[in-house]
Design a protein around this motif. Structure first.
Motif, short mmCIF file in Angstrom:
data_model
loop_
_atom_site.label_atom_id
_atom_site.label_comp_id
_atom_site.label_asym_id
_atom_site.label_seq_id
_atom_site.Cartn_x
_atom_site.Cartn_y
_atom_site.Cartn_z
N GLY A 63 0.80 -1.22 0.00
CA GLY A 63 0.00 0.00 0.00
C GLY A 63 0.83 1.27 0.00
O GLY A 63 0.30 2.36 0.22
N ALA A 64 2.11 1.17 -0.26
CA ALA A 64 2.98 2.34 -0.29
C ALA A 64 2.91 2.97 -1.69
O ALA A 64 3.84 2.83 -2.50
CB ALA A 64 4.41 1.94 0.06
N SER A 65 1.81 3.66 -1.98
CA SER A 65 1.56 4.17 -3.33
C SER A 65 2.62 5.18 -3.77
O SER A 65 3.11 5.14 -4.91
CB SER A 65 0.17 4.81 -3.40
OG SER A 65 -0.82 3.87 -3.10
N ALA A 66 2.97 6.11 -2.91
CA ALA A 66 3.94 7.14 -3.30
C ALA A 66 5.29 6.51 -3.64
O ALA A 66 5.94 6.86 -4.64
CB ALA A 66 4.09 8.16 -2.19
N ALA A 67 5.72 5.57 -2.77
CA ALA A 67 6.99 4.91 -3.03
C ALA A 67 6.92 4.07 -4.31
O ALA A 67 7.89 4.00 -5.08
CB ALA A 67 7.37 4.03 -1.84
N ALA A 68 5.76 3.44 -4.55
CA ALA A 68 5.60 2.63 -5.76
C ALA A 68 5.66 3.51 -7.01
O ALA A 68 6.28 3.15 -8.02
CB ALA A 68 4.29 1.86 -5.71
N ARG A 69 5.01 4.68 -6.92
CA ARG A 69 5.05 5.61 -8.05
C ARG A 69 6.48 6.02 -8.36
O ARG A 69 6.91 6.10 -9.51
CB ARG A 69 4.19 6.84 -7.78
CG ARG A 69 2.69 6.60 -7.82
CD ARG A 69 1.93 7.84 -7.35
NE ARG A 69 2.27 9.01 -8.14
CZ ARG A 69 1.72 9.31 -9.32
NH1 ARG A 69 0.78 8.51 -9.82
NH2 ARG A 69 2.07 10.39 -9.99
N ARG B 116 2.96 -6.07 -19.75
CA ARG B 116 1.55 -5.68 -19.70
C ARG B 116 1.01 -5.73 -18.27
O ARG B 116 0.25 -4.84 -17.85
CB ARG B 116 0.72 -6.58 -20.62
CG ARG B 116 0.87 -6.26 -22.09
CD ARG B 116 -0.18 -6.99 -22.92
NE ARG B 116 0.05 -8.43 -22.94
CZ ARG B 116 0.79 -9.05 -23.86
NH1 ARG B 116 1.36 -8.35 -24.83
NH2 ARG B 116 0.94 -10.36 -23.83
N ALA B 117 1.41 -6.74 -17.50
CA ALA B 117 0.92 -6.85 -16.12
C ALA B 117 1.42 -5.68 -15.28
O ALA B 117 0.65 -5.07 -14.50
CB ALA B 117 1.39 -8.18 -15.52
N LEU B 118 2.69 -5.33 -15.41
CA LEU B 118 3.24 -4.20 -14.65
C LEU B 118 2.61 -2.89 -15.10
O LEU B 118 2.32 -2.01 -14.28
CB LEU B 118 4.76 -4.14 -14.82
CG LEU B 118 5.56 -5.18 -14.03
CD1 LEU B 118 7.00 -5.19 -14.50
CD2 LEU B 118 5.48 -4.90 -12.54
N ALA B 119 2.41 -2.76 -16.42
CA ALA B 119 1.80 -1.53 -16.93
C ALA B 119 0.37 -1.37 -16.41
O ALA B 119 -0.08 -0.26 -16.10
CB ALA B 119 1.82 -1.53 -18.46
N ARG C 182 -3.46 1.50 -12.89
CA ARG C 182 -4.37 1.55 -11.75
C ARG C 182 -3.84 2.52 -10.69
O ARG C 182 -4.61 3.27 -10.08
CB ARG C 182 -4.54 0.15 -11.15
CG ARG C 182 -5.43 -0.78 -11.98
CD ARG C 182 -5.79 -2.05 -11.22
NE ARG C 182 -4.63 -2.89 -10.98
CZ ARG C 182 -4.21 -3.82 -11.82
NH1 ARG C 182 -4.86 -4.01 -12.96
NH2 ARG C 182 -3.15 -4.57 -11.53
N LEU C 183 -2.55 2.51 -10.50
CA LEU C 183 -1.95 3.43 -9.54
C LEU C 183 -2.13 4.87 -10.00
O LEU C 183 -2.45 5.76 -9.20
CB LEU C 183 -0.46 3.10 -9.37
CG LEU C 183 0.33 3.95 -8.38
CD1 LEU C 183 -0.22 3.78 -6.96
CD2 LEU C 183 1.80 3.57 -8.42
N GLU C 184 -1.97 5.11 -11.30
CA GLU C 184 -2.14 6.45 -11.84
C GLU C 184 -3.57 6.95 -11.66
O GLU C 184 -3.80 8.10 -11.30
CB GLU C 184 -1.77 6.45 -13.34
CG GLU C 184 -0.28 6.46 -13.64
CD GLU C 184 0.31 7.84 -13.47
OE1 GLU C 184 0.71 8.16 -12.34
OE2 GLU C 184 0.33 8.59 -14.45
N SER C 185 -4.51 6.05 -11.94
CA SER C 185 -5.92 6.44 -11.81
C SER C 185 -6.25 6.81 -10.37
O SER C 185 -6.99 7.77 -10.10
CB SER C 185 -6.83 5.29 -12.28
OG SER C 185 -6.58 5.00 -13.64
N LEU D 108 -0.27 14.68 -17.92
CA LEU D 108 -1.47 15.50 -17.77
C LEU D 108 -2.70 14.60 -17.82
O LEU D 108 -2.74 13.65 -18.61
CB LEU D 108 -1.55 16.54 -18.90
CG LEU D 108 -0.33 17.49 -19.01
CD1 LEU D 108 -0.47 18.37 -20.23
CD2 LEU D 108 -0.19 18.32 -17.75
N VAL D 109 -3.71 14.90 -17.03
CA VAL D 109 -4.88 14.01 -16.95
C VAL D 109 -6.18 14.72 -17.32
O VAL D 109 -7.23 14.10 -17.30
CB VAL D 109 -5.01 13.44 -15.52
CG1 VAL D 109 -3.83 12.55 -15.21
CG2 VAL D 109 -5.14 14.55 -14.48
N GLY D 110 -6.14 15.99 -17.68
CA GLY D 110 -7.36 16.73 -18.01
C GLY D 110 -7.84 16.46 -19.42
O GLY D 110 -7.27 15.67 -20.17
#
Length: 935
Positions: free
Chosen positions: A143-149, A170-173, A178-181, A278-280
């Motif tokens: 659950g360490a999202s920031a570190a994973a990013r 593909r699995a890692l991507a 999912r982490l990005e979302s 960018l996500v907009g």
């Protein structure tokens, strides 16, 4: 990746970047290896770094072990993954070799083992290696999202497209997406820059220049053909400015935007948004908001297919973000105000004279060897293949992609074998094209999978007129100029200039020389692409148009200063004249081109293959060729056949010319002169200086024919034929009747006629004839001055036959004066030139000259050998020896016999008669003047 190194493993000093897992570097254990597989490939342990991976199998094997560190991997499974469909025994040998290489890297002296292997399985020893991809997944589970990013450095194993790699990627991507979302509202992560996993060569000069341009200019475009290394250069520039790697960065933000898959403005904006994270829903507006906040560098890579929509976007970015600098790579320019171009050339190639020991220092050779060792690890471990590698990289013009594609063939053929195939005149006879040889199946980037794909990518960006312009250039050989292209295409020159400039801007043509006198040339690969792809019907029409345009150009050049200008037309002309399809369908047009190039053939001879082709043309297509044109052609062929050493065929062609001339006074005069020329030349070889029974009547008939020719030529105002007739009159008077005064007068009149026509080349030829007369008359100073003047003019006019004649005459002058060293040196130069020009008849004359000077200079053995060979060669080429030749031969033999005795002299004569022509030429070339030791 870290900066490249010349070694595979290096020691890291203080202050270098930290651990591989950038988002979790505090957990890195300096006592174990840290492996990076995300975004690049590299490994580090304490102060050791592995930067160079010569074998792809090394990376794949280590990655497979690292991604499942707790598993024992069966050897058969690894073999199938690394070398599918390979025989098991072959695979086992390869696996042992790769394991040995990996252990040398990971387990140097003093370090504990990392890999455990037995007869069945291979695995990693616990606690010896950590992997960023595995750590990324561990952080997600924790659950360490920031570190994973922060730990996600890019796609898994970039550049590797094996099936199992793609599945893991593909699995890692998917995990990353999912982490990005989930973190869409969080601040954007720094943009990722592409990383290369192969070494670069020869990039430093361009990197320095482009970096300086990018620092000073806001819009820089690197243009070059496909495969020249634009993307690699742009990526290196981006890395050099990366704020994370620079203590005092020139730019606060650097982003890399690949555009290869873009086709319109929407695609470009989406690519830009992805690169900037960018996500907009309004990527261009968001990009401007982000970019105007900092002094940034944006790299737009592979822009050629979206030049039109990109032009407006670039203007918007530059206007909306005053601190932004742009670097583009493209096969064509943007054509925007302020655009600074940098043309990326191929890697420098070694000169043909470069010693083998120095070839490895050349960047193109070094690149080829590095990539070849990826498919054959022991490639070029010695110097044996290096000369062939040097020749191969020259043939490929230093194109990095072409070199890599060629290197991929080294597992199945040698450099010399590949070069032979690439240089073959007709590759279709070998069941493949040159382009097919430069192909790599399974390449990461389809556009770069072969040279054909590279060219096709650029070709589809051209409109129809541009493609036809390139087809016109590509369907013939050599360089061409704007006027010729305009004539071929029947398009106004100004329009052709604009299209040619555009083709240069798109890296499809190269301009040679100043723009107002520009000539254009095309890479061999593009030329072959055109030959294979261009429609046959239009290709035939373009070739016929070329024949007609070249004929008009050659006719306009004429004989005045024709040497260099006509020589420039030869590559295209020869390529067309030897095409069987044109010989069948346009014989008359081809014959017109042959005759328009007559001044060149008379000076430099005609290649034997073409000579035979023209004879076949006249024989097979007699009905399609007007008799008067055929007469002129046979008259020219008579001269060329005699020069090639075929006196019998020359006489037959002269007779055919006279027969076809019929009652046309101009044609009959020309044919009569040529027949007299052939007859006198044959008799000069056989009977000059004799008064044999029946000679006087024969000479009277020749004189009668020349008188008729002179009268006909004067009646029709044909000054050229009149001058040629006077030349033969002079030969008849001097060499057959011994009247050198009358001969000189005839030559002088001929020289005047040529000068009045403005034909300097033929005027100088008659000055040489006059000099020969002055030599016989003992007027040596006048002869020497005239020969020096004529020889200088021939060299300036690039007139090889004029040089041969001048050197031969000068050698005779030195011999008559007893200046033996000068005579020998001049003879050597003359023989070398005849050999270079493949002028067999001139060689037969020239080989007589050095024997007497050599004997006089105390080299009797070489003199006898060359004299014996010259006698045999003369008889094979021109017929029996004349009495004058036999007298000169006896004189040389007598002088040499006095120096070495009769027995050795007889032995030398036998040795000379057994020589091959190449041996005789080499023997003379190595002879040097020495002081005479004989009587």
């Amino acid at each position: 990746m870290w900066p490249g190194s010349e070694t595979s493993v290096r020691t890291q000093g203080k202050g270098t970047p930290g651990e591989l897992a950038a988002g979790d570097d505090r957990r890195a254990d300096p006592a174990c290896w840290q492996l990076r597989l995300l975004g690049a490939v590299g490994a580090r342990r304490g102060n050791l770094e592995i930067l160079h991976w010569p074998l792809r199998a090394e990376v794949l094997l280590l990655a497979r072990l690292a991604l499942a560190p707790d598993r024992a991997h069966p050897r058969e499974e690894l073999i199938e993954l690394l070398w599918p469909a390979t025989a098991l025994d072959v695979g086992r040998n390869r696996l042992r070799q790769v394991l040995s290489t990996l252990r040398q890297k990971l387990e140097p002296t003093g370090l504990p083992p990392v890999i455990a292997a037995d007869r069945q399985c291979v695995r990693l020893l616990p606690g010896t290696l950590s992997c960023d991809a595995v750590r990324f997944q561990e952080l997600l589970r924790e659950g360490a999202s920031a570190a994973a990013r922060a730990a996600y450095g890019g796609e898994l194993l970039p550049g590797f497209y094996d099936e199992w790699v793609l599945e893991a990627r593909r699995a890692l991507a998917a995990d990353w997406e999912r982490l990005e979302s989930a973190q869409a509202a969080a601040p954007a992560a720094p943009a990722l820059l592409p990383a290369a996993w192969t070494r670069s060569f020869g990039l430093a000069p361009s990197l320095t220049q482009v970096s300086a341009l990018v620092r000073d200019q806001r819009l820089v475009t690197v243009i070059a053909p496909g495969g020249a290394g634009k993307t690699r250069l742009a990526a290196e520039v981006a890395h050099s400015f990366d704020p994370a790697r620079t203590a005092r960065p020139a730019f606060e933000r650097v982003a890399f935007v690949p555009l290869a898959d873009c086709r319109d403005a929407t695609d470009i904006q989406q690519a830009l948004a992805h690169a900037l994270r960018l996500v907009g829903t309004k990527p261009l507006e968001e990009a401007l908001l982000l970019l105007r906040q900092a002094h940034g560098l944006l790299v737009l890579d592979n822009a050629e297919q979206v030049i039109e929509p990109l032009r407006g976007l670039v203007q918007t970015l530059l206007q909306g973000a005053p601190g932004l600098h742009l670097l583009l790579t493209s096969r064509r320019r943007l054509h925007l105000s302020g655009e600074q171009l940098f043309t990326l050339a191929g890697l420098p190639t070694p000169a043909a004279s470069t010693p083998a020991a120095q070839l490895r220092e050349n960047p193109a050779v070094a690149l080829f060897i590095d990539r070849a060792q990826g498919v054959q690890p022991d490639f070029a471990t010695d110097e044996a293949p290096l000369p062939a590698v040097g020749a191969l990289v020259r043939h490929l013009q230093g194109s990095p992609l072409a070199l890599e594609l060629a290197a991929s063939r080294m597992g199945s053929m040698s450099p010399a074998e590949l070069l032979e195939l690439l240089q073959a005149d007709d590759p279709t006879q070998m069941h493949h094209s040159h382009l097919e040889l430069l192909r790599l199946d399974g390449a990461a980037e389809p556009r770069h999978a072969s040279m054909e794909a590279v060219i096709a990518w650029s070709w589809q960006l051209l409109d129809a007129p541009q493609q036809r312009l390139l087809a016109a250039v590509g369907l013939v050989a050599g360089e061409t100029d704007l006027e010729l292209l305009a004539d071929v295409l029947q398009v106004p020159p100004l329009r052709v200039m604009r299209m040619a400039d555009e083709a240069v801007g798109q890296s499809m043509l190269q301009r040679v020389g100043q723009r107002e006198h520009a000539r254009y040339m095309m890479a061999a690969a593009l030329r072959e692409f055109i030959h294979e792809r261009w429609p046959a019907d239009d290709g035939h029409g373009l070739r016929v148009a070329w024949v007609q345009a070249l004929t008009r150009r050659a006719t306009a050049i004429g004989g005045t200063g024709a040497g260099m200008q006509l020589k420039a037309l030869l590559p295209a002309s020869l390529a067309l004249l030897t095409l069987p399809a044109l010989q069948r369908e346009a014989p008359a047009a081809l014959l017109d081109l042959v005759l328009a190039l007559r001044p060149h053939w008379e000076s430099a001879c005609m290649p034997l293959k073409l000579l035979e082709g023209v004879e076949g043309l006249l024989s097979d297509h007699a009905r399609a060729i007007a008799p008067e044109r055929a007469s002129v052609a046979f008259e020219l062929l008579a001269y060329l056949r005699f020069a090639s050493g075929c006196a019998g065929q020359a006489h037959a062609h002269a007779q055919a010319a006279l027969r076809l001339a019929d009652n046309d006074p101009a044609l009959r005069a020309r044919a009569l002169v040529r027949r007299c020329w052939v007859t006198l030349a044959r008799r000069r070889a056989e009977e000059a200086g004799t008064q044999s029974t029946g000679e006087a009547p024969r000479l009277a008939l020749i004189r009668q024919a020349l008188q008729e020719a002179l009268a006909l030529a004067q009646a029709v105002g044909d000054r050229e034929t009149e001058a040629r007739a006077l030349h033969q009159w002079g030969i008849l008077s001097g060499q057959f009747e011994g009247d050198w005064v009358a001969a000189e007068a005839a030559f002088a009149r001929a020289q005047t006629l040529w000068e009045e026509r403005g034909d300097t080349r033929n005027a100088m030829a008659r000055l040489r004839s006059r000099a020969q007369c002055w030599t016989h008359l003992g007027r040596f100073d006048e002869a020497h001055a005239a020969l020096a003047q004529a020889l200088q003019a021939a060299r300036a006019d690039d007139d090889p036959l004029g040089c041969i004649d001048g050197l031969q005459s000068l050698s005779a002058l030195w011999t008559s004066q007893g200046r033996w060293e000068a005579a020998l040196a001049t003879s050597q130069e003359c023989v070398a030139l005849c050999w270079q020009q493949q002028h067999r008849h001139g060689l037969a004359y020239a080989l007589w000259s050095p024997a007497l000077p050599l004997a006089q200079l105390g080299q009797p053995e070489i003199a006898l050998q060359l004299a014996a060979f010259a006698a045999v060669f003369w008889q094979d080429t021109c017929g029996p020896l004349s009495p004058a030749d036999r007298l000169a031969l006896r004189r040389t033999q007598a002088l040499a016999r006095l120096q070495i005795g009769a027995a050795r002299a007889a032995q030398c004569r036998a040795e000379g008669q057994a020589l091959r022509i190449e041996q005789a030429i080499e023997m003379l070339a190595q002879a040097s003047p020495r002081t005479s030791t004989g009587p």
